[in-house]
Design a protein around this motif. Structure first.
Motif, short mmCIF file in Angstrom:
data_model
loop_
_atom_site.label_atom_id
_atom_site.label_comp_id
_atom_site.label_asym_id
_atom_site.label_seq_id
_atom_site.Cartn_x
_atom_site.Cartn_y
_atom_site.Cartn_z
N UNK A 1 0.82 -1.22 0.00
CA UNK A 1 0.00 0.00 0.00
C UNK A 1 0.86 1.27 0.00
N UNK A 2 2.12 1.10 0.41
CA UNK A 2 3.03 2.26 0.41
C UNK A 2 3.18 2.82 -1.01
N UNK A 3 3.10 1.92 -2.00
CA UNK A 3 3.23 2.35 -3.41
C UNK A 3 2.17 3.39 -3.74
N UNK A 4 0.95 3.11 -3.31
CA UNK A 4 -0.19 3.98 -3.67
C UNK A 4 -0.24 5.24 -2.82
N UNK B 1 -3.74 7.14 -3.21
CA UNK B 1 -4.63 7.05 -2.04
C UNK B 1 -5.30 8.39 -1.77
N UNK B 2 -4.56 9.47 -1.99
CA UNK B 2 -5.13 10.79 -1.71
C UNK B 2 -5.89 11.37 -2.90
N UNK C 1 -3.54 -5.04 6.97
CA UNK C 1 -3.74 -6.05 5.92
C UNK C 1 -4.41 -5.45 4.68
N UNK C 2 -4.75 -4.17 4.73
CA UNK C 2 -5.44 -3.55 3.59
C UNK C 2 -4.50 -3.38 2.41
N UNK C 3 -4.94 -3.87 1.26
CA UNK C 3 -4.18 -3.69 0.01
C UNK C 3 -5.17 -3.26 -1.07
N UNK D 1 7.66 2.03 -12.02
CA UNK D 1 8.50 2.95 -11.22
C UNK D 1 9.16 2.23 -10.06
N UNK D 2 8.40 1.34 -9.39
CA UNK D 2 8.99 0.68 -8.23
C UNK D 2 10.02 -0.38 -8.64
#
Ligand code: ATP
Length: 431
Positions: A76-79, A85-86, A138-140, A151-152
């Motif tokens: 989720x860090x990717x988004x 996310x925002x 656990x949210x993805x 990019x990642x």
């Protein structure tokens, strides 16, 4: 939609469904709104488009394009870092009398605007969870674009491929968006396939590469058989630009209801790599040995839709003409892109004719997509091959037994010519 174009849209959808290109998902249970499955011919066509895309982006010896195939579920860090996310939301309104929801800019004309609620932001990412325990950790999310997977992996590709800028990384696959107003068949669905390239270059070369990709991608759409007159470029105005883009040009297609996006080409600058560098704490810079300095490369992104291209191709290839006072329905697919390129039609089910047909299939199938069609009258079989867009049919008849020749029939001109079986491979290789 104008009346005539509405008719075209309905016909395309009907043939696509009745001939095995696209089916309604879960149809035996009444279907799931705006969800589709691709049938045998749809898969062949989709694969051909994807292969042609890959072949074309690789045909320039000056630059390297590296493929990746990245996970649908990422951290989720990717988004968070990418801004999805925002920011990845659309304004949504509710129609008070019916409770129907619409994207604020896609409310049907016949709805009274006074009956709508104020717009609220609605995030388009599908949320799910991984692992046996459901909690905030656990949210993805299902990826809403294939781009972030590139990019990642920038540093991974740079290091393992010893890549030198300018170079590109290409990713093709499913993306998911909880679209508020999906519709128009496979034009806008909640699950769709994208074909995206992130092209890394020096900032001073950004305009040159931007123009290069706009031109190259536009030429590609023409090369798969979409006519010039159904394509145009449209540059985004300043207030339309996404938060990460300094310039965006859309390649638009004339859909039955009017012009709409087919692909977006954006200058994303250093937005993504620097965001991920900051958020991850990992060095995502490139060492420019010419100037002996570390830089974050500038990114030009050609982002196209595979399933949307398939739909555009169905619309632009659909045609009807009059043959012997009856209407013939056909897809005028280019030879290279057609799901089936050559139909082999034995005049009867007699063993000798089937045997010759099998031999012909053996000769041709290494190089071409072929199909033997034995059922029904020859006229009906021609009709069916026309309807699925097969450019050539080979008819095997009783003379073939005597002189080893067959008839080749051209879908568009309906011309027929007699050709020796031994010349078939050469004939089709010359197209
Ligand atoms: P739109 O304005 O139509 O919602 P977008 O600008 O959000 O599209 P991008 O994020 O630029 O689209 O995605 C790149 C390409 O992916 C689009 O040009 C389109 O071909 C395809 N695409 C995007 N959303 C969908 C969808 N819901 N269904 C099918 N294809 C899509």
């Amino acid at each position: 939609m104008e009346e005539t174009n509405k008719e075209l849209f309905e016909k395309v959808v009907k043939v696509a469904q009745s001939r095995g290109f696209v089916f309604n998902a879960s149809s035996i249970y009444g279907g799931l709104r705006s969800s589709y499955d691709y049938g045998p011919l749809g898969v062949l066509l989709k694969n051909n488009i994807a292969n042609y895309w890959w072949k074309d982006i690789n045909n320039d010896n000056e630059i390297s394009i590296f493929p990746v195939d990245t996970a649908i579920i990422q951290s989720s860090e990717v988004w968070k870092a990418s801004g999805h996310l925002a920011e990845f939301s659309d304004p949504m309104v509710d129609h008070k009398p019916t409770g129907e929801r619409y994207r604020a800019d896609q409310v049907p004309d016949d709805i009274d605007k006074a009956d709508l609620t104020e717009p609220r932001q609605f995030n388009l990412m599908f949320e799910t969870s991984i692992g046996p325990v459901q909690n905030e950790n656990s949210t993805v999310y299902l990826r809403p674009e294939t781009a972030q997977g590139i990019f990642v992996n920038f540093e991974n590709v740079l290091r393992t491929m010893r890549a030198k800028i300018p170079f590109g990384i290409a990713n093709i696959g499913k993306s998911f968006r909880n679209e508020i107003t999906p519709g128009q068949f496979i034009f806008r669905t909640r699950e769709f396939e994208q074909m995206e390239i992130e092209f890394f270059c020096k900032e001073e070369d950004e305009n040159r590469w931007f123009d290069y990709w706009v031109k190259k991608r536009m030429e590609w759409y023409k090369s798969i058989g979409i006519p010039d007159t159904s394509l145009r470029l449209r540059e985004h105005s300043d207030n339309e630009l996404a938060h990460y883009a300094s310039k965006t040009v859309d390649i638009e297609f004339l859909y039955p209801w009017g012009w709409g996006e087919l692909e977006g080409i954006a200058n994303r600058g250093i937005f993504d790599l620097s965001s991920h560098q900051k958020a991850s704490g990992k060095d995502l810079s490139y060492f420019d040995s010419e100037n002996n300095e570390k830089i974050i490369p500038t990114v030009i992104e050609p982002a196209g839709g595979l399933t949307r291209t398939l739909f555009a191709l169905l619309c632009s290839s659909y045609d009807e003409d009059e043959v012997n006072d009856t209407t013939r329905t056909l897809f005028r697919f280019d030879f290279n892109i057609a799901p089936i390129q050559i139909g082999i039609l034995p005049l009867s089910k007699k063993d000798e004719l089937i045997e010759i047909s099998n031999n012909i299939k053996n000769i041709l199938q290494e190089s071409f997509r072929t199909e033997i069609d034995v059922t029904q009258s020859i006229g009906k079989r021609y009709r069916r091959q026309d309807e699925i867009g097969t450019p050539y049919c080979i008819t095997v008849d009783f003379d073939s037994l005597e002189d080893n020749t067959v008839t080749i029939r051209n879908r568009d001109s309906m011309d027929q010519q007699r050709v020796a079986i031994t010349d078939l491979l050469g004939f089709f290789s010359d197209i």
